[in-house]
Design a protein around this motif. Structure first.
Motif, PDB file in Angstrom:
ATOM      1  N   GLU A 224      47.686  50.299  28.434  1.00  0.00           N
ATOM      2  CA  GLU A 224      47.643  50.950  29.746  1.00  0.00           C
ATOM      3  C   GLU A 224      47.267  49.938  30.818  1.00  0.00           C
ATOM      4  N   PRO A 225      48.180  49.568  31.711  1.00  0.00           N
ATOM      5  CA  PRO A 225      47.859  48.605  32.778  1.00  0.00           C
ATOM      6  C   PRO A 225      46.816  49.154  33.741  1.00  0.00           C
ATOM      7  N   ILE A 226      46.222  48.265  34.512  1.00  0.00           N
ATOM      8  CA  ILE A 226      45.301  48.637  35.582  1.00  0.00           C
ATOM      9  C   ILE A 226      46.028  48.426  36.907  1.00  0.00           C
ATOM     10  N   PRO A 227      46.296  49.478  37.661  1.00  0.00           N
ATOM     11  CA  PRO A 227      46.999  49.318  38.941  1.00  0.00           C
ATOM     12  C   PRO A 227      46.181  48.473  39.909  1.00  0.00           C
ATOM     13  N   ILE A 228      46.855  47.697  40.734  1.00  0.00           N
ATOM     14  CA  ILE A 228      46.173  46.815  41.665  1.00  0.00           C
ATOM     15  C   ILE A 228      45.271  47.591  42.624  1.00  0.00           C
ATOM     16  N   ALA A 229      45.664  48.788  43.017  1.00  0.00           N
ATOM     17  CA  ALA A 229      44.868  49.548  43.979  1.00  0.00           C
ATOM     18  C   ALA A 229      43.490  49.905  43.436  1.00  0.00           C
ATOM     19  N   GLY A 230      43.360  50.013  42.106  1.00  0.00           N
ATOM     20  CA  GLY A 230      42.065  50.357  41.527  1.00  0.00           C
ATOM     21  C   GLY A 230      41.425  49.238  40.743  1.00  0.00           C
ATOM     22  N   ALA A 231      42.025  48.058  40.770  1.00  0.00           N
ATOM     23  CA  ALA A 231      41.539  46.968  39.916  1.00  0.00           C
ATOM     24  C   ALA A 231      40.134  46.511  40.296  1.00  0.00           C
ATOM     25  N   GLY A 232      39.821  46.544  41.588  1.00  0.00           N
ATOM     26  CA  GLY A 232      38.490  46.109  42.016  1.00  0.00           C
ATOM     27  C   GLY A 232      37.378  46.964  41.456  1.00  0.00           C
ATOM     28  N   SER A 233      37.668  48.239  41.185  1.00  0.00           N
ATOM     29  CA  SER A 233      36.644  49.134  40.654  1.00  0.00           C
ATOM     30  C   SER A 233      36.296  48.819  39.207  1.00  0.00           C
ATOM     31  N   HIS A 234      37.065  47.961  38.561  1.00  0.00           N
ATOM     32  CA  HIS A 234      36.795  47.552  37.180  1.00  0.00           C
ATOM     33  C   HIS A 234      35.904  46.309  37.124  1.00  0.00           C
ATOM     34  N   ILE A 235      35.438  45.841  38.264  1.00  0.00           N
ATOM     35  CA  ILE A 235      34.558  44.667  38.313  1.00  0.00           C
ATOM     36  C   ILE A 235      33.112  45.124  38.418  1.00  0.00           C
ATOM     37  N   ALA A 236      32.280  44.644  37.484  1.00  0.00           N
ATOM     38  CA  ALA A 236      30.867  45.034  37.467  1.00  0.00           C
ATOM     39  C   ALA A 236      29.991  44.073  38.248  1.00  0.00           C
ATOM     40  N   GLY A 237      30.429  42.824  38.416  1.00  0.00           N
ATOM     41  CA  GLY A 237      29.600  41.875  39.143  1.00  0.00           C
ATOM     42  C   GLY A 237      30.091  40.456  38.981  1.00  0.00           C
TER      43      GLY A 237
END
Length: 439
Positions: A224-237
């Protein structure tokens, strides 16, 4: 994302936090530490102290999402905390700001328990923030890529794919360590142009690479790819990252598959994970691409990411040689650069990594690749600064360096500043070179 936690007028009853270059109350990064004779546990850096999240839980300082997040972050690894995503992380950070606020309603009650709640950072040991399952190193610093290309391919420094594809390779997670650790010079095959055959022995061209590290938070399912529009929300720090490199070993081994022994012997991280929330005031538009460069392909292009997907962080590299340390001389600054010089945003790195269906997991680590600027005083490696070893650097101590020598300590520092906001930093990413083991 800018809220009361970023108020520059906010101060803490932890006196050392006020005006601190890295860890004022506006930062509150997470990490894993152990006090003397104690087990590793989760904590938060505040000035020259570390707040013990496990103790704070026992004191009943949290509830709701903040309590869930504190419980996940209080153990010996932050993976479970990263997996919770932005909501609980934001709730915990906001609650910590209330607890540590000099003007907070609970100040007297909390400060009275400071002896149990706080540990002096200088008396503690830092540990890796997470169990890192996978590590990927990108090549997103276009000035570095161009500089290196000019050394080896003067007529064609950037290959055609660079401006279309976020170039990366899979690294080895087991050799990632935390700041202040020693780095053993690696052995490997190396071959100079004037040598008929390769030899095996210690790297003769050991180097550092100035990078930012990106910790993955919530992951994605396999396929399952991660769409670019939501990719930043997958960054914890974020953290500072030194991806040490044995240039001579790499030059012999990297064709046709890329780096192997030249890169797998050590990677060093700063111990504190600075959250996306703390860095919200320092988000900037992605710098426009030079005229004639192609636009990112649609799967890597999002208007909001282009408008605020980059970070304005000043990055410094310093060196302290053994002779300098013996004489009590201050470290010599080699360069000062900026994260503005990354060609790809952090969200683009995440989206591209997962675009083929690769499953990212909480605690996975991405490196940006070496961050260099356009001027020599902003180059992020000795390979660039010494032009491949042909132009040795003269240090303030009078010593010369083409590449790193045994006993050298490399120090990275990073700081985010913006008028109207409190500056925050990452702490140091530090490592000392030890001699190679006997062969």
């Amino acid at each position: 994302m800018i809220d009361a936690t970023h108020d520059p007028a906010r101060t803490s009853w932890v006196a050392s936090a006020n005006g601190h270059s890295d860890f004022p109350i506006q930062n509150l990064p997470f990490g894993i530490f152990s006090p003397k004779d104690g087990a590793p546990r989760g904590g938060v850096a505040i000035g020259e102290e570390i707040l013990d999240l496990g103790v704070a839980l026992k004191l009943g300082l949290f509830e709701g999402e903040a309590q869930d997040a504190a419980a996940a972050a209080s153990g010996p690894r932050l993976n479970a905390f990263f997996a919770l995503g932005a909501g609980p992380r934001q709730a915990l950070r906001a609650r910590l700001a209330e607890v540590l606020d000099a003007s907070g309603a609970e100040r007297a009650a909390v400060e009275a328990k400071a002896g149990a709640l706080l540990h002096r950072a200088a008396d503690c040991t830092a540990h890796l923030p997470a169990a890192i399952g996978d590590y990927t190193d990108f090549y997103a610093g276009i000035c570095h890529a161009t500089n290196v290309g000019q050394l080896f391919r003067p007529d064609n420094p950037l290959l055609p794919n660079y401006k279309y594809v976020p170039i990366g390779y899979h690294g080895r997670a087991s050799s990632i360590g935390v700041s202040a650790g020693a780095v053993r010079r690696p052995n490997g095959q190396r071959k100079r142009a004037d040598e008929a055959e390769p030899s095996f022995g210690p790297s003769r061209n050991l180097d550092y690479e100035l990078e930012l590290g990106v910790f993955i938070g919530a992951g994605n399912a396999l396929g399952e790819p991660i769409p670019i529009a939501g990719a930043g929300s997958h960054i914890a720090g974020f953290c500072l990252l030194n991806d040490w490199s044995a240039r001579d070993i790499q030059g012999w081994e990297y064709q046709p598959l890329g780096p192997f022994l030249a890169k797998n012997f050590a990677t060093t991280l700063s111990p504190w994970v600075v959250t996306p929330e703390a860095l919200a005031p320092f988000r900037i538009p992605q710098p426009p691409r030079p005229e004639g460069d192609p636009a990112p392909l649609p799967y890597l292009l999002d208007a909001q990411d282009q408008a605020a997907g980059a970070l304005d962080i000043t990055l410094e590299v310093l060196i302290e040689t053994g002779a300098m340390a013996a004489k009590g001389l201050a470290p010599h600054r080699l360069s000062r650069g900026s994260s503005r010089d990354l060609y790809w945003t952090f969200a683009q790195l995440v989206a591209h990594h997962a675009s083929g269906g690769c499953n990212l997991s909480p605690g996975d680590l991405l490196g940006t690749g070496t961050i260099s600027g356009p001027a020599p005083d902003s180059f992020g490696s000795l390979l660039e600064l010494s032009r491949g070893g042909k132009a040795p650097l003269t240090l303030a101590s009078g010593e010369e360096r083409r590449f790193l020598e045994d006993g050298d300590t490399v120090i990275f520092r990073g700081r985010a500043t913006r008028e109207g906001f409190a500056s925050i930093g990452f702490g140091e990413c530090r490592g000392t070179v030890l001699p190679a083991p006997a062969v």
